[in-house]
Design a protein around this motif. Structure first.
Motif, PDB file in Angstrom:
ATOM      1  N   VAL A   1      -7.594  -2.699   6.561  1.00  0.00           N
ATOM      2  CA  VAL A   1      -8.440  -3.184   5.813  1.00  0.00           C
ATOM      3  C   VAL A   1      -7.959  -4.492   4.940  1.00  0.00           C
ATOM      4  O   VAL A   1      -8.861  -5.486   4.775  1.00  0.00           O
ATOM      5  CB  VAL A   1      -8.931  -2.218   4.652  1.00  0.00           C
ATOM      6  CG1 VAL A   1      -9.532  -2.753   3.582  1.00  0.00           C
ATOM      7  CG2 VAL A   1      -9.792  -1.140   5.377  1.00  0.00           C
ATOM      8  N   HIS A   2      -6.521  -4.642   4.627  1.00  0.00           N
ATOM      9  CA  HIS A   2      -6.158  -5.553   3.979  1.00  0.00           C
ATOM     10  C   HIS A   2      -5.236  -6.582   4.822  1.00  0.00           C
ATOM     11  O   HIS A   2      -4.682  -7.330   4.235  1.00  0.00           O
ATOM     12  CB  HIS A   2      -5.149  -5.062   2.906  1.00  0.00           C
ATOM     13  CG  HIS A   2      -5.874  -4.467   1.772  1.00  0.00           C
ATOM     14  ND1 HIS A   2      -7.049  -4.840   1.132  1.00  0.00           N
ATOM     15  CD2 HIS A   2      -6.183  -3.086   1.172  1.00  0.00           C
ATOM     16  CE1 HIS A   2      -7.467  -4.187   0.161  1.00  0.00           C
ATOM     17  NE2 HIS A   2      -6.997  -2.972   0.211  1.00  0.00           N
TER      18      HIS A   2
ATOM     19  N   ARG B   1       0.120  -6.160  -6.592  1.00  0.00           N
ATOM     20  CA  ARG B   1      -1.239  -5.286  -6.222  1.00  0.00           C
ATOM     21  C   ARG B   1      -0.474  -4.043  -5.360  1.00  0.00           C
ATOM     22  O   ARG B   1       0.334  -4.240  -4.436  1.00  0.00           O
ATOM     23  CB  ARG B   1      -2.046  -6.182  -5.444  1.00  0.00           C
ATOM     24  CG  ARG B   1      -3.252  -5.446  -5.109  1.00  0.00           C
ATOM     25  CD  ARG B   1      -4.404  -6.217  -4.720  1.00  0.00           C
ATOM     26  NE  ARG B   1      -5.473  -5.417  -4.016  1.00  0.00           N
ATOM     27  CZ  ARG B   1      -6.659  -5.729  -3.576  1.00  0.00           C
ATOM     28  NH1 ARG B   1      -6.640  -7.395  -3.458  1.00  0.00           N
ATOM     29  NH2 ARG B   1      -7.683  -5.267  -3.241  1.00  0.00           N
TER      30      ARG B   1
ATOM     31  N   ASP C   1      -6.166  -0.787  -6.464  1.00  0.00           N
ATOM     32  CA  ASP C   1      -7.488  -0.304  -5.816  1.00  0.00           C
ATOM     33  C   ASP C   1      -6.982   0.757  -4.974  1.00  0.00           C
ATOM     34  O   ASP C   1      -5.771   1.168  -4.527  1.00  0.00           O
ATOM     35  CB  ASP C   1      -8.173  -1.796  -4.693  1.00  0.00           C
ATOM     36  CG  ASP C   1      -7.076  -1.826  -3.677  1.00  0.00           C
ATOM     37  OD1 ASP C   1      -7.778  -1.485  -2.517  1.00  0.00           O
ATOM     38  OD2 ASP C   1      -5.909  -2.508  -3.659  1.00  0.00           O
TER      39      ASP C   1
ATOM     40  N   THR D   1      -2.505  -0.852  -3.265  1.00  0.00           N
ATOM     41  CA  THR D   1      -3.672  -0.057  -2.791  1.00  0.00           C
ATOM     42  C   THR D   1      -3.004   1.025  -2.422  1.00  0.00           C
ATOM     43  O   THR D   1      -2.045   1.395  -1.970  1.00  0.00           O
ATOM     44  CB  THR D   1      -4.104  -0.781  -1.337  1.00  0.00           C
ATOM     45  OG1 THR D   1      -4.420  -2.232  -1.659  1.00  0.00           O
ATOM     46  CG2 THR D   1      -5.055   0.177  -0.831  1.00  0.00           C
TER      47      THR D   1
ATOM     48  N   ARG E   1     -14.029   4.039  -2.157  1.00  0.00           N
ATOM     49  CA  ARG E   1     -13.167   2.694  -2.411  1.00  0.00           C
ATOM     50  C   ARG E   1     -13.316   2.347  -3.848  1.00  0.00           C
ATOM     51  O   ARG E   1     -14.580   2.614  -4.230  1.00  0.00           O
ATOM     52  CB  ARG E   1     -13.880   1.619  -1.476  1.00  0.00           C
ATOM     53  CG  ARG E   1     -13.128   0.261  -1.432  1.00  0.00           C
ATOM     54  CD  ARG E   1     -13.373  -0.492  -0.497  1.00  0.00           C
ATOM     55  NE  ARG E   1     -12.618  -1.669   0.062  1.00  0.00           N
ATOM     56  CZ  ARG E   1     -12.551  -2.055   1.100  1.00  0.00           C
ATOM     57  NH1 ARG E   1     -13.601  -1.997   1.849  1.00  0.00           N
ATOM     58  NH2 ARG E   1     -11.619  -3.030   1.482  1.00  0.00           N
TER      59      ARG E   1
ATOM     60  N   LEU F   1      -2.213  -5.947   6.301  1.00  0.00           N
ATOM     61  CA  LEU F   1      -1.045  -5.683   5.665  1.00  0.00           C
ATOM     62  C   LEU F   1       0.057  -5.402   6.918  1.00  0.00           C
ATOM     63  O   LEU F   1      -0.185  -5.042   7.731  1.00  0.00           O
ATOM     64  CB  LEU F   1      -0.719  -4.583   4.830  1.00  0.00           C
ATOM     65  CG  LEU F   1      -1.402  -4.564   3.545  1.00  0.00           C
ATOM     66  CD1 LEU F   1      -1.574  -3.620   2.532  1.00  0.00           C
ATOM     67  CD2 LEU F   1      -1.024  -5.795   2.536  1.00  0.00           C
TER      68      LEU F   1
ATOM     69  N   ALA G   1       0.729  -1.286   0.149  1.00  0.00           N
ATOM     70  CA  ALA G   1       0.064   0.190  -0.143  1.00  0.00           C
ATOM     71  C   ALA G   1       0.805   1.316   0.027  1.00  0.00           C
ATOM     72  O   ALA G   1       2.024   1.305   0.709  1.00  0.00           O
ATOM     73  CB  ALA G   1      -0.964  -0.115   1.334  1.00  0.00           C
TER      74      ALA G   1
ATOM     75  N   ALA H   1      -5.305   1.237   5.835  1.00  0.00           N
ATOM     76  CA  ALA H   1      -4.888   0.030   4.711  1.00  0.00           C
ATOM     77  C   ALA H   1      -4.345  -1.048   5.354  1.00  0.00           C
ATOM     78  O   ALA H   1      -4.821  -2.180   4.938  1.00  0.00           O
ATOM     79  CB  ALA H   1      -3.598   0.500   3.846  1.00  0.00           C
TER      80      ALA H   1
END
Length: 170
Positions: free
Chosen positions: A16-17, A45, A138, A47, A151, A19, A2, A13
């Motif tokens: 949410v993920h 990926r 994202d 974010t 989002r 990480l 992210a 972040a």
């Protein structure tokens, strides 16, 4: 990983993920630098997480999000509000808003998901800068308390089967 504009978006972040700390990039105002680096050194990926106002600048095509080098454009926010379903009265109020937060609040009160539309436009800018690099992006827009107010779902370059977008190269 992210790329985050600050500590609040970094915490959001990560939560949410799920990480770990070493997956968090403190990109600050330099979204363009991170995206250009990832164009040459892709990750699976990314974010992008940041405050609503900062990410509204990315949504407008700015790659340097510092307040001294780019500003929130209420006319652009009004156009995005229209795309999200705002009528002309609400869009006019957004265009006259003094801050990005005021525009966001006006739209929330009117039932218009401006945060999601800003996140989608920011993702399109990011994908445009990545120029087809194999990175899925994202976006999370957060408020000052770290609440997600917008989002954009993961998307990648067209060859990955998802839509991309163009960006102004500041």
């Amino acid at each position: 990983m992210a790329g985050c504009t600050g500590a609040t978006s970094e915490r959001t972040a990560a939560a949410v993920h799920g990480l770990p700390e070493d997956a968090l990039l403190d990109m600050g105002d330099f979204a363009g630098a991170v995206l250009k680096y990832l164009r040459r050194h892709p990750v699976d990926r990314l974010t992008i997480a940041g405050g609503f106002a900062k990410l509204s600048k990315l949504a407008a095509g700015h790659l340097d999000l510092h307040s001294g080098r780019s500003q929130v454009d209420p006319r652009h926010l009004a156009a995005l509000a229209r795309e999200a379903g705002a009528g002309e009265d609400l869009a006019g109020a957004v265009a006259a808003a003094g801050t990005g937060l005021e525009a966001l609040r006006l739209c929330a009160a009117g039932g218009v998901a401006l945060g999601d539309r800003v996140a989608e436009a920011a993702r399109a800018t990011a994908l445009g800068v990545l120029r087809g690099a194999p990175v899925t992006v994202d976006v999370l827009c957060v408020d000052r308390a770290g609440v997600v107010v917008g989002r954009a779902a993961p998307a990648g370059p067209p060859e990955r089967g998802t839509a991309g977008g163009a960006a102004r190269q500041d």
